[in-house]
Design a protein around this motif. Structure first.
Motif, PDB file in Angstrom:
ATOM      1  N   ASP A 137       0.114  -1.195  -0.005  1.00 30.62           N
ATOM      2  CA  ASP A 137       0.250   0.235   0.203  1.00 30.62           C
ATOM      3  C   ASP A 137       0.700   0.969   0.481  1.00 30.62           C
ATOM      4  N   ASP A 138       2.255   1.405   1.105  1.00 31.44           N
ATOM      5  CA  ASP A 138       2.655   2.479   0.690  1.00 31.44           C
ATOM      6  C   ASP A 138       3.543   2.611  -0.609  1.00 31.44           C
ATOM      7  N   ALA A 139       3.784   1.852  -1.029  1.00 35.80           N
ATOM      8  CA  ALA A 139       4.251   2.024  -2.529  1.00 35.80           C
ATOM      9  C   ALA A 139       3.789   1.949  -3.244  1.00 35.80           C
ATOM     10  N   SER A 140       1.931   1.823  -2.997  1.00 33.21           N
ATOM     11  CA  SER A 140       1.318   2.111  -4.497  1.00 33.21           C
ATOM     12  C   SER A 140       1.361   4.043  -4.172  1.00 33.21           C
ATOM     13  N   ARG A 141       1.072   3.515  -3.099  1.00 32.60           N
ATOM     14  CA  ARG A 141       0.506   5.637  -2.858  1.00 32.60           C
ATOM     15  C   ARG A 141       2.121   5.891  -2.988  1.00 32.60           C
ATOM     16  N   ARG A 142       3.537   6.310  -2.748  1.00 32.21           N
ATOM     17  CA  ARG A 142       4.027   6.786  -3.425  1.00 32.21           C
ATOM     18  C   ARG A 142       4.092   7.131  -4.987  1.00 32.21           C
ATOM     19  N   LEU A 143       3.760   5.683  -5.807  1.00 30.72           N
ATOM     20  CA  LEU A 143       3.294   5.946  -6.673  1.00 30.72           C
ATOM     21  C   LEU A 143       2.477   6.922  -7.558  1.00 30.72           C
ATOM     22  N   GLN A 144       1.485   6.969  -6.806  1.00 26.51           N
ATOM     23  CA  GLN A 144       0.811   7.517  -6.844  1.00 26.51           C
ATOM     24  C   GLN A 144       0.834   9.329  -6.454  1.00 26.51           C
ATOM     25  N   ALA A 145       1.920   9.359  -6.119  1.00 24.20           N
ATOM     26  CA  ALA A 145       2.402  10.812  -5.188  1.00 24.20           C
ATOM     27  C   ALA A 145       2.829  11.303  -6.388  1.00 24.20           C
ATOM     28  N   SER A 146       3.903  10.541  -6.992  1.00 25.37           N
ATOM     29  CA  SER A 146       5.285  10.982  -7.884  1.00 25.37           C
ATOM     30  C   SER A 146       4.092  11.123  -9.583  1.00 25.37           C
ATOM     31  N   VAL A 147       3.323  11.309  -9.487  1.00 27.84           N
ATOM     32  CA  VAL A 147       2.361  11.207 -11.011  1.00 27.84           C
ATOM     33  C   VAL A 147       1.609  11.716  -9.907  1.00 27.84           C
ATOM     34  N   SER A 148       0.994  12.037  -9.884  1.00 29.92           N
ATOM     35  CA  SER A 148       0.456  12.822  -9.403  1.00 29.92           C
ATOM     36  C   SER A 148       0.226  14.354  -8.620  1.00 29.92           C
ATOM     37  N   ALA A 149       1.533  14.890  -8.480  1.00 29.31           N
ATOM     38  CA  ALA A 149       1.648  15.963  -7.384  1.00 29.31           C
ATOM     39  C   ALA A 149       3.317  16.051  -7.907  1.00 29.31           C
ATOM     40  N   GLN A 150       3.894  17.557  -7.296  1.00 30.63           N
ATOM     41  CA  GLN A 150       5.130  17.669  -8.335  1.00 30.63           C
ATOM     42  C   GLN A 150       5.121  18.301  -7.126  1.00 30.63           C
ATOM     43  N   GLY A 151       7.359  18.556  -6.562  1.00 29.53           N
ATOM     44  CA  GLY A 151       8.297  19.529  -5.911  1.00 29.53           C
ATOM     45  C   GLY A 151       7.319  19.447  -4.412  1.00 29.53           C
ATOM     46  N   ALA A 152       7.208  20.693  -4.271  1.00 31.43           N
ATOM     47  CA  ALA A 152       7.019  20.615  -2.513  1.00 31.43           C
ATOM     48  C   ALA A 152       6.194  19.620  -1.258  1.00 31.43           C
ATOM     49  N   ARG A 153       5.102  19.266  -2.691  1.00 31.07           N
ATOM     50  CA  ARG A 153       3.961  18.602  -1.936  1.00 31.07           C
ATOM     51  C   ARG A 153       4.357  16.942  -2.229  1.00 31.07           C
ATOM     52  N   ARG A 154       4.706  16.584  -2.806  1.00 28.26           N
ATOM     53  CA  ARG A 154       5.773  15.099  -2.614  1.00 28.26           C
ATOM     54  C   ARG A 154       6.186  15.117  -1.867  1.00 28.26           C
ATOM     55  N   LEU A 155       7.410  16.098  -1.902  1.00 23.83           N
ATOM     56  CA  LEU A 155       8.313  16.010  -0.174  1.00 23.83           C
ATOM     57  C   LEU A 155       7.705  16.398   0.699  1.00 23.83           C
ATOM     58  N   ALA A 156       6.422  16.706   0.792  1.00 26.98           N
ATOM     59  CA  ALA A 156       5.297  16.994   1.978  1.00 26.98           C
ATOM     60  C   ALA A 156       4.862  15.422   2.466  1.00 26.98           C
ATOM     61  N   LEU A 157       4.818  15.317   1.923  1.00 24.12           N
ATOM     62  CA  LEU A 157       3.701  13.514   1.821  1.00 24.12           C
ATOM     63  C   LEU A 157       4.757  12.045   2.139  1.00 24.12           C
ATOM     64  N   LEU A 158       6.552  12.654   1.991  1.00 21.77           N
ATOM     65  CA  LEU A 158       7.328  11.985   2.543  1.00 21.77           C
ATOM     66  C   LEU A 158       7.662  12.461   4.091  1.00 21.77           C
ATOM     67  N   LEU A 159       6.934  13.733   4.330  1.00 24.83           N
ATOM     68  CA  LEU A 159       8.393  13.841   5.761  1.00 24.83           C
ATOM     69  C   LEU A 159       6.647  13.592   6.615  1.00 24.83           C
ATOM     70  N   ALA A 160       5.409  14.443   6.093  1.00 24.16           N
ATOM     71  CA  ALA A 160       3.861  13.510   6.943  1.00 24.16           C
ATOM     72  C   ALA A 160       4.541  12.165   6.830  1.00 24.16           C
ATOM     73  N   ASP A 161       4.803  11.417   6.263  1.00 22.13           N
ATOM     74  CA  ASP A 161       5.424   9.578   6.380  1.00 22.13           C
ATOM     75  C   ASP A 161       6.518   9.664   7.409  1.00 22.13           C
ATOM     76  N   LEU A 162       6.977  10.032   7.515  1.00 24.69           N
ATOM     77  CA  LEU A 162       8.732  10.218   8.639  1.00 24.69           C
ATOM     78  C   LEU A 162       7.957  10.620   9.100  1.00 24.69           C
ATOM     79  N   ALA A 163       6.809  11.911   9.671  1.00 18.54           N
ATOM     80  CA  ALA A 163       6.696  12.257  11.052  1.00 18.54           C
ATOM     81  C   ALA A 163       6.006  11.057  11.991  1.00 18.54           C
ATOM     82  N   ASP A 164       5.391  10.476  11.208  1.00 16.30           N
ATOM     83  CA  ASP A 164       3.967   9.246  11.553  1.00 16.30           C
ATOM     84  C   ASP A 164       5.018   8.205  12.378  1.00 16.30           C
ATOM     85  N   LEU A 165       6.098   7.957  11.246  1.00 13.99           N
ATOM     86  CA  LEU A 165       6.935   6.748  12.066  1.00 13.99           C
ATOM     87  C   LEU A 165       8.204   7.826  12.655  1.00 13.99           C
ATOM     88  N   SER A 166       8.538   8.660  12.474  1.00 17.28           N
ATOM     89  CA  SER A 166       9.500   9.383  14.290  1.00 17.28           C
ATOM     90  C   SER A 166       8.110   9.235  15.062  1.00 17.28           C
TER      91      SER A 166
END
Length: 237
Positions: A137-166
């Protein structure tokens, strides 16, 4: 896809957390403790599978090398996570290299002993299967983000996930923010979202100006993970 659904986990916070005391003792008897310094490999892409690893402390990245020699960071794993397991359970060569981002203390279990442990504790098969599903599911969501979002929003999604993990492992800051615990460089962050280091630097500037993150040398603090995720997922609706 709702944020709650994408972040759903099992009963605990990771594989080791979901084991009871007897199960942990049995797995310890089956394996042996290992330590890895930062940047040391835990397992290599392409090697035959002969063991799994449970991270007890520290952080690691899962990365795959492309045909042209580029490294693609596929995931970040931390305390309580199971790594190097998919090739063992699938009886094939490893598809990625797992490398310590910081000093790692871990439990290494030979493949045959791990499958014997799962057979002796049948409920663990469901736990491992659930881990696979979440990671797909994580891999699918990452692929969706790569296609649907650009720049800051793609990084924001990654950082939000890393914040949840942290947030599983570090307390919030005085103002309620979450400091990203895995020590990822800007280049590694870029590899996670298929972007250059320069693109990551520009995206961080956008997020700083929007008041969503604070940055210092190799340190990123998410001021409000929920607000950051909303900013990121607006592009995925």
């Amino acid at each position: 896809m709702s944020p709650a659904a994408t972040r759903a986990r099992g009963a605990g916070e990771g594989f080791w957390d979901d084991l009871d005391g007897a199960q942990r003792a049995a797995l310890r008897r089956a394996g042996r403790p290992r330590t890895y310094p930062a940047r040391a490999p835990l397992c290599y892409q392409g090697e035959d599978s002969d063991h799994i690893i449970v991270i007890e402390s520290g952080w690691a990245k899962v990365a795959s090398a492309t045909a042209d020699g580029r490294e693609i960071v596929l995931a970040v794993r931390g305390p309580s996570d199971l790594v190097c397991e998919s090739a063992v359970l699938g009886s094939r060569q490893r598809s990625a290299t797992v490398t310590a981002l910081s000093a790692v203390r871990a439990l290494s279990v030979p493949a045959a002993r791990f499958t014997a442990f799962l057979d002796a504790h049948p409920g663990m098969w469901m736990l491992v299967s659930g881990t696979f599903v979440r990671r797909l599911d994580d891999a699918s969501r990452r692929l969706q983000a790569s296609v649907s979002a650009q720049g800051a929003r793609r990084l924001a999604l990654l950082l939000a996930d890393l914040a949840d993990l942290s947030a599983r492992h570090v307390p919030p800051t005085a103002d309620g923010g979450i400091e990203i615990a895995p020590p990822l460089s800007q280049e590694e962050l870029g590899s996670c979202i298929d972007a250059s280091r320069e693109t990551v630097a520009r995206a961080l500037a956008v997020l700083r100006e929007a008041g969503l993150v604070r940055t210092a040398r190799r340190r990123i603090t998410v001021r409000d993970p929920g607000v950051l995720r909303t900013f990121a997922e607006d592009a995925l609706d």
